[in-house]
Design a protein around this motif. Structure first.
Motif, mmCIF file in Angstrom:
data_model
loop_
_atom_site.group_PDB
_atom_site.id
_atom_site.type_symbol
_atom_site.label_atom_id
_atom_site.label_comp_id
_atom_site.label_asym_id
_atom_site.label_seq_id
_atom_site.Cartn_x
_atom_site.Cartn_y
_atom_site.Cartn_z
ATOM 1 N N ALA A 63 0.849 -1.226 0.037
ATOM 2 C CA ALA A 63 0.102 0.011 0.069
ATOM 3 C C ALA A 63 0.870 1.329 -0.076
ATOM 4 C CB ALA A 63 -1.049 0.052 1.234
ATOM 5 N N ALA A 64 2.110 0.925 0.757
ATOM 6 C CA ALA A 64 2.871 2.233 0.732
ATOM 7 C C ALA A 64 4.076 2.342 -0.420
ATOM 8 C CB ALA A 64 3.710 2.433 2.125
ATOM 9 N N ASN A 65 4.141 1.144 -1.042
ATOM 10 C CA ASN A 65 5.314 1.098 -2.021
ATOM 11 C C ASN A 65 5.147 -0.040 -2.808
ATOM 12 O OD1 ASN A 65 7.770 1.052 -3.426
ATOM 13 N ND2 ASN A 65 9.014 0.138 -1.791
ATOM 14 N N PRO A 66 4.640 0.170 -4.225
ATOM 15 C CA PRO A 66 4.562 -0.737 -5.115
ATOM 16 C C PRO A 66 5.451 -1.754 -5.330
ATOM 17 C CG PRO A 66 3.748 1.481 -6.107
ATOM 18 C CD PRO A 66 4.431 1.562 -4.655
ATOM 19 N N ASN A 67 6.751 -1.355 -4.976
ATOM 20 C CA ASN A 67 8.208 -2.384 -5.184
ATOM 21 C C ASN A 67 8.179 -2.918 -3.860
ATOM 22 O OD1 ASN A 67 8.268 -1.422 -7.906
ATOM 23 N ND2 ASN A 67 9.387 0.323 -7.146
ATOM 24 N N TRP A 68 7.499 -2.797 -2.824
ATOM 25 C CA TRP A 68 7.729 -3.627 -1.617
ATOM 26 C C TRP A 68 8.287 -5.200 -1.615
ATOM 27 C CZ3 TRP A 68 6.165 -7.347 1.520
ATOM 28 C CH2 TRP A 68 6.569 -7.432 2.864
ATOM 29 N N GLU A 69 7.442 -5.839 -2.464
ATOM 30 C CA GLU A 69 7.661 -7.226 -2.249
ATOM 31 C C GLU A 69 9.002 -7.785 -2.841
ATOM 32 O OE1 GLU A 69 5.387 -11.409 -3.751
ATOM 33 O OE2 GLU A 69 4.276 -9.455 -3.359
ATOM 34 N N ALA A 70 9.410 -6.781 -4.165
ATOM 35 C CA ALA A 70 10.777 -6.884 -4.845
ATOM 36 C C ALA A 70 11.709 -6.487 -3.948
ATOM 37 C CB ALA A 70 10.687 -6.385 -6.144
ATOM 38 N N GLU A 71 11.673 -5.447 -3.100
ATOM 39 C CA GLU A 71 12.440 -5.059 -2.291
ATOM 40 C C GLU A 71 12.794 -5.833 -1.107
ATOM 41 O OE1 GLU A 71 11.642 -1.037 -1.393
ATOM 42 O OE2 GLU A 71 11.812 -0.351 -3.580
ATOM 43 N N HIS A 72 11.770 -6.774 -0.624
ATOM 44 C CA HIS A 72 11.504 -7.474 0.446
ATOM 45 C C HIS A 72 11.455 -9.118 -0.027
ATOM 46 C CE1 HIS A 72 10.643 -3.510 1.950
ATOM 47 N NE2 HIS A 72 11.244 -3.892 3.284
#
Length: 487
Positions: free
Chosen positions: A418-427
């Motif tokens: 919700a805060a960052n569309p790239n969150w999953e790739a970054e985590h």
């Protein structure tokens, strides 16, 4: 509240019969009234696993291990060495100097001094007479509280050893045959290593003493303030010692207790009395363990793809990728009642009686919290970290309900995206947990609730079903959902 209690009961019942989906269809109706119905479904999802190299682990420990063996799995060396400080009990005191009979340089002197290491849980009693040599070295400066010491921290390489200080070699075996049979047969006897410190000793200021015990006595009489507490004793008198293996194989043991003992003679009221004081190396002061593994072989084991490993000390963990998105997608309005996962051990068919033991206790925790969990001295909460023990009857490690961690990981992903569309790739490790061999203590022998937990420094190893090219039945996580509806 009644619905929550219903769901708890349903979770237990559903997990008990989760292998038979047809029966789960009527569980909700049998446990609730006609007005409220609980729709229960059970589903299994595949789980991926692989082995990862631990490299090093957080090692501030209440238990030390000492020894060196040749690992029968890899035919390479595994060595454990340790440092310890010494803890002063409150109101520590020694007899008045005027009563001490032995003298050195016109001051009170000790008759003798030694360090004793009490041993417990040897790696292999078949090697109990295997000769091993170690060296005990005085530290130049203390290992400081607040530092994060890991099992690859070499005190010698980091300048902690005093080059011109006390160094004493010791040849020993696990069975201390220097103690007579009459002593060894005692009810409370423990095998031990005794290192005498009776040679002349020179302190940092260049003062010489006839033995290390005399140094301790005279420091006490000159500077009683140095013996006020463990901190002042460590920083002013004795920074501690490093115990390292220099030769020999076959010995590896827990060091359950450590004592620095000074013997002296005093004039009592009516007779001469031989007495002593002991300063202990305990969990109240800093102890660190230094582990040496053949990392090339450890990495080769981690690369095997037809199974995974659990191996200690500081060896191998099993990484588990939980199918969190598959479990939660389409079930956002359902209650996740239970999630059960079982890891099957692969039997070791070797006839070598020196095989490493099976890890008795294994912690499951999120991969990205491995460091903070142990550094912060956390214990399992059955929400984000779960402890299980090896079940010999089924040859498995079983986690009966890890639904809470599924929910936590899903919420973290939802909020992150919700805060960052790239969150999953970054985590990339957001949905990964680790299986880690551990040891722990409880409040009493009758309690099973851990009050402290550490990485295992025991010699353990086992293979688990799993890996990229798993030839056995796939690992699955069995999930039970529940949803209330009104007829």
């Amino acid at each position: 509240m009644n619905r929550i209690m219903y769901m708890a009961g349903v979770a237990l019942a559903a997990m008990a019969i989760s292998s038979c989906d047809e029966d789960t269809l009527t569980i909700g109706q049998s446990l609730t009234g006609n007005a409220d119905k609980l729709d229960v479904t059970a589903t299994a999802y595949p789980v991926a696993t692989r082995t990862i190299v631990a490299d090093s682990v957080f090692t501030l420990s209440s238990t030390c291990y000492l020894g060196q063996i040749k690992d029968p799995e890899t035919n390479t060396n595994v060595k454990s060495e340790f440092t310890t400080q010494f803890h002063l009990l409150e109101y520590f005191s020694i007899a008045p100097e005027g009563k001490v009979l032995s003298k050195y340089n016109d001051m009170a002197a000790a008759d003798s001094c030694d360090i004793i290491l009490f041993l417990n849980s040897p790696f292999n009693t078949a090697d109990s007479l295997q000769a091993v040599k170690m060296q005990v070295s005085e530290l130049l400066n203390p290992m400081e509280e607040g530092m994060r010491y890991y099992s690859n921290y070499d005190p010698a390489a980091h300048g902690h050893l005093r080059t011109d200080g006390l160094r004493k070699g010791k040849m020993f075996t696990y069975l201390n045959l220097t103690d007579p049979d009459s002593v060894r047969a005692g009810t409370y006897y423990y095998d031990n290593i005794r290192i005498t410190l009776n040679e002349p000793y020179t302190d940092l200021q260049g003062n010489t003493y006839n033995n290390y015990g005399t140094y301790l006595l005279q420091q006490y009489y000159r500077h009683p303030e140095y013996f006020k507490n463990s901190y002042t004793f460590t920083h002013r008198v004795c920074p501690g010692f490093f115990f390292e293996i220099t030769d020999g194989y076959g010995f590896y043991s827990e060091v359950s207790d450590i004592g620095l003992r000074t013997y002296y003679t005093v004039q009592g009221d009516t007779s001469v009395v031989n007495t002593a004081f002991t300063i202990a190396g305990t969990k109240e002061v800093l102890q660190t363990t230094y582990v040496t593994n053949d990392m090339d072989n450890i990495r080769n084991m981690a690369a095997e793809t037809t199974h995974t490993y659990l191996k200690s000390p500081a060896g191998l963990f099993t990484e588990v990728t939980l199918p969190v998105a598959d479990i939660m997608t389409g079930h956002q309005t359902d209650s996740l009642l239970a999630a059960k996962i079982v890891f099957q051990r692969i039997n070791n068919n070797s006839s070598d009686d020196r095989q490493l033991s099976i890890p008795p206790s294994v912690l499951m925790l999120p991969k990205d919290s491995l460091t903070t969990f142990f550094e912060n001295k956390n214990v399992p909460d059955n929400k984000s970290a779960f402890l299980t023990t090896f079940q010999s009857a089924t040859n498995t490690y079983e986690y009966t309900n890890i639904s809470s961690i599924i929910t936590l990981l899903w919420h973290a992903r939802t909020q992150g995206l919700a805060a960052n569309p790239n969150w999953e790739a970054e985590h990339p490790d957001w949905n990964k947990v680790l299986l880690v061999p551990v040891t722990y203590t409880t409040t009493s022998s009758s309690s099973s609730t851990p009050v402290s937990m550490e990485h295992s420094m025991m010699l353990t190893s086992t293979r688990l079903v799993g890996g990229r090219d798993n030839p056995y039945d796939p690992i699955t996580i069995n999930v039970v959902y529940g949803k209330f509806f009104t007829k």
